[in-house]
Design a protein around this motif. Sequence first.
Motif, mmCIF file in Angstrom:
data_model
loop_
_atom_site.group_PDB
_atom_site.id
_atom_site.type_symbol
_atom_site.label_atom_id
_atom_site.label_comp_id
_atom_site.label_asym_id
_atom_site.label_seq_id
_atom_site.Cartn_x
_atom_site.Cartn_y
_atom_site.Cartn_z
ATOM 1 N N PRO A 54 -8.165 -4.166 3.212
ATOM 2 C CA PRO A 54 -8.655 -3.665 4.469
ATOM 3 C C PRO A 54 -8.100 -2.415 5.151
ATOM 4 O O PRO A 54 -8.770 -1.923 5.867
ATOM 5 N N GLN A 55 -6.910 -1.905 4.976
ATOM 6 C CA GLN A 55 -6.441 -0.868 5.564
ATOM 7 C C GLN A 55 -6.983 0.457 5.058
ATOM 8 O O GLN A 55 -6.754 1.426 5.620
ATOM 9 N N VAL A 56 -7.801 0.514 4.101
ATOM 10 C CA VAL A 56 -8.449 1.515 3.731
ATOM 11 C C VAL A 56 -9.962 1.403 3.586
ATOM 12 O O VAL A 56 -10.797 1.926 3.083
ATOM 13 N N GLN A 113 4.289 -11.488 2.532
ATOM 14 C CA GLN A 113 3.625 -12.166 3.616
ATOM 15 C C GLN A 113 2.788 -11.085 4.479
ATOM 16 O O GLN A 113 1.884 -11.697 5.031
ATOM 17 N N HIS A 114 3.649 -10.145 4.652
ATOM 18 C CA HIS A 114 2.889 -9.071 5.620
ATOM 19 C C HIS A 114 1.580 -8.599 4.955
ATOM 20 O O HIS A 114 0.477 -8.576 5.741
ATOM 21 N N GLU A 115 1.434 -8.344 3.823
ATOM 22 C CA GLU A 115 0.237 -7.757 2.907
ATOM 23 C C GLU A 115 -0.559 -8.966 2.731
ATOM 24 O O GLU A 115 -2.103 -8.980 2.994
ATOM 25 N N ILE A 116 -0.322 -10.113 2.705
ATOM 26 C CA ILE A 116 -1.273 -11.416 2.541
ATOM 27 C C ILE A 116 -1.850 -11.615 3.991
ATOM 28 O O ILE A 116 -2.964 -11.970 3.982
ATOM 29 N N ASP A 117 -0.892 -11.522 4.953
ATOM 30 C CA ASP A 117 -1.620 -11.332 6.184
ATOM 31 C C ASP A 117 -2.931 -10.440 6.496
ATOM 32 O O ASP A 117 -3.578 -10.868 7.053
ATOM 33 N N HIS A 118 -2.693 -9.238 5.892
ATOM 34 C CA HIS A 118 -3.764 -8.533 5.965
ATOM 35 C C HIS A 118 -4.933 -8.772 5.307
ATOM 36 O O HIS A 118 -6.136 -8.670 6.115
ATOM 37 N N LEU A 119 -5.038 -9.535 4.371
ATOM 38 C CA LEU A 119 -6.103 -10.175 3.762
ATOM 39 C C LEU A 119 -6.673 -11.289 4.601
ATOM 40 O O LEU A 119 -7.999 -11.604 4.204
ATOM 41 N N GLY A 136 7.293 -2.787 10.082
ATOM 42 C CA GLY A 136 6.432 -1.893 10.767
ATOM 43 C C GLY A 136 5.019 -1.843 9.775
ATOM 44 O O GLY A 136 5.265 -2.653 8.814
ATOM 45 N N CYS A 137 4.141 -1.301 10.147
ATOM 46 C CA CYS A 137 2.811 -1.105 9.371
ATOM 47 C C CYS A 137 1.994 0.179 9.397
ATOM 48 O O CYS A 137 2.124 0.706 10.379
ATOM 49 N N LEU A 138 1.582 0.586 8.250
ATOM 50 C CA LEU A 138 0.965 1.896 8.133
ATOM 51 C C LEU A 138 -0.252 1.885 9.033
ATOM 52 O O LEU A 138 -0.730 3.196 9.407
ATOM 53 N N SER A 139 -0.784 0.662 9.445
ATOM 54 C CA SER A 139 -1.846 0.842 10.446
ATOM 55 C C SER A 139 -1.569 0.642 12.148
ATOM 56 O O SER A 139 -2.576 0.947 12.854
#
Length: 173
Positions: free
Chosen positions: A49-51, A133-139, A91-94
Amino acid sequence: MIRTIRFLGDPVLRRETTPVDRFDAELERFVADLIETMYDAEGVGLAAPQVGDPRRVTVIDVGTARDGSEVTPLVNPRIAAQEGRVDSEEGCLSIPGIVETIDRAAKVEVEYQDVRGESHRIVGEGLLGRALQHEIDHLDGILFIDRLGPLKRRMAVREWRRLMAEQGVEVDA
Ligand code: CO
């Protein structure tokens, strides 16, 4: 190909992702783009989703080599088990420029598929556990600041808007 990273305020970051059922050359190209974009942005993880892509795909590399030797592409990942709790900075690239202390599981076990559709399991603690956990949250349309209390969350968003305005970047958050 390096893709444009979407920022907080972009609705694609909030959409529920769709599970992948086509394990083809296009998926492999997409994953290669995610990896290239993550390294270019100097991140340790990046989710589809970040792209701007709604698929349930993420890549993680918490190593120091940054040459693809330690990257894990995760397709359709889900947390199967977790234990303990730990506070750590994140932190987060978004939401560039914002670092906050976030409470998460200390250790997670994640089931996922690789780009060919084969099933795997990965156990992570420390930075890897946090990245999973951070990346699965994004999904699931969740950003790390959503795990702050309401006051801290508001302050983080305000600070980020200020940082973006300083750099002349227009945001919708
Ligand atoms: Co992120």
